[in-house]
Scaffold this motif. Structure first.
Motif, PDB file in Angstrom:
ATOM      1  N   LYS A  38      13.011  22.960  -8.116  1.00  0.00           N
ATOM      2  CA  LYS A  38      14.344  23.278  -8.615  1.00  0.00           C
ATOM      3  C   LYS A  38      14.238  23.888 -10.003  1.00  0.00           C
ATOM      4  CE  LYS A  38      17.009  19.714  -6.135  1.00  0.00           C
ATOM      5  NZ  LYS A  38      17.962  18.572  -6.307  1.00  0.00           N
ATOM      6  N   ASN A  39      14.426  25.213 -10.060  1.00  0.00           N
ATOM      7  CA  ASN A  39      14.434  25.934 -11.343  1.00  0.00           C
ATOM      8  C   ASN A  39      13.232  25.572 -12.208  1.00  0.00           C
ATOM      9  OD1 ASN A  39      17.721  25.166 -10.876  1.00  0.00           O
ATOM     10  ND2 ASN A  39      17.160  27.322 -11.075  1.00  0.00           N
ATOM     11  N   VAL A  40      12.057  25.615 -11.607  1.00  0.00           N
ATOM     12  CA  VAL A  40      10.829  25.220 -12.295  1.00  0.00           C
ATOM     13  C   VAL A  40      10.300  26.381 -13.136  1.00  0.00           C
ATOM     14  CG1 VAL A  40       8.411  24.564 -11.965  1.00  0.00           C
ATOM     15  CG2 VAL A  40      10.211  23.480 -10.599  1.00  0.00           C
ATOM     16  N   SER A  41       9.990  26.098 -14.405  1.00  0.00           N
ATOM     17  CA  SER A  41       9.416  27.085 -15.310  1.00  0.00           C
ATOM     18  C   SER A  41       8.191  26.495 -15.990  1.00  0.00           C
ATOM     19  CB  SER A  41      10.431  27.527 -16.372  1.00  0.00           C
ATOM     20  OG  SER A  41      11.538  28.178 -15.783  1.00  0.00           O
ATOM     21  N   LYS A  42       7.280  27.400 -16.380  1.00  0.00           N
ATOM     22  CA  LYS A  42       6.083  26.985 -17.109  1.00  0.00           C
ATOM     23  C   LYS A  42       5.787  28.002 -18.198  1.00  0.00           C
ATOM     24  CE  LYS A  42       2.307  24.805 -18.199  1.00  0.00           C
ATOM     25  NZ  LYS A  42       2.345  23.480 -18.852  1.00  0.00           N
ATOM     26  N   THR A  43       5.687  27.489 -19.429  1.00  0.00           N
ATOM     27  CA  THR A  43       5.355  28.348 -20.553  1.00  0.00           C
ATOM     28  C   THR A  43       4.053  27.890 -21.188  1.00  0.00           C
ATOM     29  OG1 THR A  43       6.689  26.978 -22.046  1.00  0.00           O
ATOM     30  CG2 THR A  43       7.771  28.890 -21.056  1.00  0.00           C
ATOM     31  N   PHE A  44       3.293  28.867 -21.664  1.00  0.00           N
ATOM     32  CA  PHE A  44       2.086  28.613 -22.448  1.00  0.00           C
ATOM     33  C   PHE A  44       2.310  29.290 -23.803  1.00  0.00           C
ATOM     34  CE2 PHE A  44       0.710  28.619 -18.008  1.00  0.00           C
ATOM     35  CZ  PHE A  44      -0.057  27.462 -17.927  1.00  0.00           C
ATOM     36  N   GLY A  45       2.767  28.524 -24.772  1.00  0.00           N
ATOM     37  CA  GLY A  45       3.133  29.112 -26.050  1.00  0.00           C
ATOM     38  C   GLY A  45       4.325  30.031 -25.872  1.00  0.00           C
ATOM     39  N   SER A  46       4.153  31.305 -26.252  1.00  0.00           N
ATOM     40  CA  SER A  46       5.245  32.270 -26.116  1.00  0.00           C
ATOM     41  C   SER A  46       5.241  32.965 -24.755  1.00  0.00           C
ATOM     42  CB  SER A  46       5.144  33.329 -27.219  1.00  0.00           C
ATOM     43  OG  SER A  46       3.905  34.029 -27.122  1.00  0.00           O
ATOM     44  N   TYR A  47       4.221  32.671 -23.937  1.00  0.00           N
ATOM     45  CA  TYR A  47       4.090  33.329 -22.636  1.00  0.00           C
ATOM     46  C   TYR A  47       4.707  32.480 -21.534  1.00  0.00           C
ATOM     47  CZ  TYR A  47       1.911  35.102 -18.353  1.00  0.00           C
ATOM     48  OH  TYR A  47       1.692  35.571 -17.081  1.00  0.00           O
ATOM     49  N   THR A  48       5.565  33.085 -20.720  1.00  0.00           N
ATOM     50  CA  THR A  48       6.184  32.390 -19.588  1.00  0.00           C
ATOM     51  C   THR A  48       5.468  32.801 -18.310  1.00  0.00           C
ATOM     52  OG1 THR A  48       8.332  32.330 -20.700  1.00  0.00           O
ATOM     53  CG2 THR A  48       8.314  31.985 -18.307  1.00  0.00           C
TER      54      THR A  48
ATOM     55  N   VAL B  46       5.168  20.541 -15.950  1.00  0.00           N
ATOM     56  CA  VAL B  46       6.333  21.405 -15.795  1.00  0.00           C
ATOM     57  C   VAL B  46       7.030  21.527 -17.144  1.00  0.00           C
ATOM     58  CG1 VAL B  46       8.571  21.627 -14.676  1.00  0.00           C
ATOM     59  CG2 VAL B  46       6.615  20.765 -13.376  1.00  0.00           C
ATOM     60  N   SER B  47       7.302  22.754 -17.568  1.00  0.00           N
ATOM     61  CA  SER B  47       8.012  22.947 -18.845  1.00  0.00           C
ATOM     62  C   SER B  47       9.486  22.641 -18.699  1.00  0.00           C
ATOM     63  CB  SER B  47       7.811  24.381 -19.354  1.00  0.00           C
ATOM     64  OG  SER B  47       6.439  24.647 -19.595  1.00  0.00           O
ATOM     65  N   SER B  48      10.070  23.044 -17.574  1.00  0.00           N
ATOM     66  CA  SER B  48      11.464  22.714 -17.281  1.00  0.00           C
ATOM     67  C   SER B  48      11.668  22.759 -15.781  1.00  0.00           C
ATOM     68  CB  SER B  48      12.428  23.678 -17.986  1.00  0.00           C
ATOM     69  OG  SER B  48      12.245  24.997 -17.515  1.00  0.00           O
ATOM     70  N   GLY B  49      12.703  22.081 -15.316  1.00  0.00           N
ATOM     71  CA  GLY B  49      12.968  22.015 -13.880  1.00  0.00           C
ATOM     72  C   GLY B  49      12.360  20.769 -13.261  1.00  0.00           C
ATOM     73  N   ASP B  50      12.533  20.628 -11.962  1.00  0.00           N
ATOM     74  CA  ASP B  50      12.078  19.430 -11.248  1.00  0.00           C
ATOM     75  C   ASP B  50      11.300  19.799  -9.992  1.00  0.00           C
ATOM     76  OD1 ASP B  50      13.208  17.389 -12.912  1.00  0.00           O
ATOM     77  OD2 ASP B  50      15.175  17.943 -12.108  1.00  0.00           O
ATOM     78  N   ILE B  51      10.299  18.965  -9.676  1.00  0.00           N
ATOM     79  CA  ILE B  51       9.567  19.051  -8.417  1.00  0.00           C
ATOM     80  C   ILE B  51       9.810  17.755  -7.660  1.00  0.00           C
ATOM     81  CG2 ILE B  51       7.308  19.221  -7.320  1.00  0.00           C
ATOM     82  CD1 ILE B  51       6.365  20.862  -9.685  1.00  0.00           C
ATOM     83  N   LEU B  52      10.261  17.875  -6.410  1.00  0.00           N
ATOM     84  CA  LEU B  52      10.541  16.717  -5.578  1.00  0.00           C
ATOM     85  C   LEU B  52       9.647  16.752  -4.346  1.00  0.00           C
ATOM     86  CD1 LEU B  52      13.337  17.556  -7.109  1.00  0.00           C
ATOM     87  CD2 LEU B  52      14.354  15.899  -5.544  1.00  0.00           C
ATOM     88  N   MET B  53       9.174  15.585  -3.956  1.00  0.00           N
ATOM     89  CA  MET B  53       8.406  15.447  -2.719  1.00  0.00           C
ATOM     90  C   MET B  53       9.041  14.328  -1.908  1.00  0.00           C
ATOM     91  SD  MET B  53       4.463  15.948  -3.980  1.00  0.00           S
ATOM     92  CE  MET B  53       3.934  17.528  -4.653  1.00  0.00           C
ATOM     93  N   GLY B  54       9.506  14.670  -0.711  1.00  0.00           N
ATOM     94  CA  GLY B  54      10.221  13.685   0.090  1.00  0.00           C
ATOM     95  C   GLY B  54      11.455  13.166  -0.601  1.00  0.00           C
TER      96      GLY B  54
END
Length: 356
Positions: A7-17, A55-63
């Protein structure tokens, strides 16, 4: 039941998305491939599902359960890597059963599971060998067996066949697809190889610049690409697009490419005259003709077994025709290319969105 949901998962490494607002729901038992060029975010997305990246933002769900803060072990996933990651001093049997042994499982149960998995992967005769005594394909099967023996709820594959030669890759694709059909374990597969993705997936998520550009079945991705990027990334040989402009001719909308007017497909969205577009057709819908279609000149002829790919120059730029059998045409030969208008793909030139 949904096995995995992002759900709306984002990942950033410093200034890089690396990934931005990735949303994806995978039903239980489905095989989904994350497909894209290097740097598109597919491996980062897989690593977040595995718990190898935060995860930088958002959610991961399993089951239905949020797993953002759970370790890879707690998520009950098994991952197969590109480089096999086998222990060189351990036999095949010990490599496959290592994680079970580390969990303290009874030796007889470990042996039973290892032998069962080895039989399913045709490794029974190799259990006493070291990895150095195996071919690349056999080593990859051991890596798959090590994941399989854990009986996980989810399989994750990170470009597992990229180090194999072409014939082995094709064989391993078939083996993984058969394995999935037999076990029905929810799987996410990462690759940059569009042919690989098309051949093994229930659905494909085409990624571009950290986003999912299109999610669909192989047929949908190929026949009805949502964007110019998906259209040109999928397909071999790739589709060639020509710049055009929408005009009205006798009350009917056509695409004008140079002096050539091409009728738009019936299913085209309403498009105003003057709109700048790009148009093209998959090579199998471009036919060589004696006198019908657009004038063209042969640039390149490439026989590839059952078909011949003929690259043509015309006033719109480049066009490719896939012709059954072997075709002998000298470069520079004048011919005609007949484009099937019902399979014409039309994209807005500015946004890249498909209009037909």
């Amino acid at each position: 039941m949904t096995a995995i949901e992002l759900k709306n998962v984002s990942k950033t490494f410093g200034s890089y998305t690396a990934c931005r607002d990735v949303s994806l729901a995978i039903p239980e038992g489905e095989f989904v491939t994350l497909l894209g060029a290097s740097g598109c975010g597919k491996t980062t997305t897989l690593n977040m599902v595995a718990g190898l990246e935060d995860v930088s933002s958002g959610d991961i769900l399993m089951g239905g359960r949020r797993v953002n803060d759970l370790s890879p072990v707690q998520r009950d996933v098994a991952m197969v890597f590109q480089n096999y990651a086998l222990y060189p001093h351990m036999s095949v049997a010990r490599n496959i059963g290592f994680t079970l042994k580390m969990r303290g499982m009874d030796a007889s149960e470990v042996r039973r599971r290892v032998e069962k998995v080895a039989a399913s992967l045709e490794l029974s005769s190799m259990l006493d060998r070291l990895p150095s005594q195996l071919s690349g394909g056999q080593q990859q099967r051991v890596a798959i067996g090590r994941a399989l023996v854990r009986e996980p709820k989810i399989f994750l594959f990170d470009e597992p066949f990229s180090n194999l030669d072409a014939s082995l890759r094709m064989r391993m694709r078939a083996e993984v697809k058969e394995l999935h059909q037999r076990l029905g374990v929810t799987s996410i597969f990462v690759t940059h190889d569009q042919e690989e993705a098309m051949s093994i997936s229930d659905r494909i998520a085409v990624m571009n610049q950290g986003r999912i550009e299109q999610l669909g079945t192989p047929e949908e991705i190929y026949s009805r690409p949502a964007t110019r990027y998906v259209a040109t990334f999928i397909g071999s040989p790739r589709i060639e697009l020509a710049p055009g402009i929408i005009e009205q001719s006798h009350g009917t909308a056509v695409c004008k490419v140079g002096s050539t007017a091409i009728p738009l497909p019936a299913q085209t969205k309403p498009v105003e005259a003057g709109r700048q577009v790009e148009v093209g057709a998959r090579p199998e819908y471009v036919k060589l003709s004696d006198g019908k279609g657009v004038p063209a000149r042969v640039r390149l002829v490439q026989p590839v077994g059952p078909t011949t790919h003929v690259t043509l120059d015309w006033e719109g730029g480049t066009l490719v025709s896939s012709v059954p059998g072997f075709v002998r045409l000298a470069p520079g030969t004048a011919t005609y290319a007949e484009i099937d208008p019902s399979h014409l793909l039309v994209f807005d030139r500015a946004s890249g969105e498909r209009l037909s």
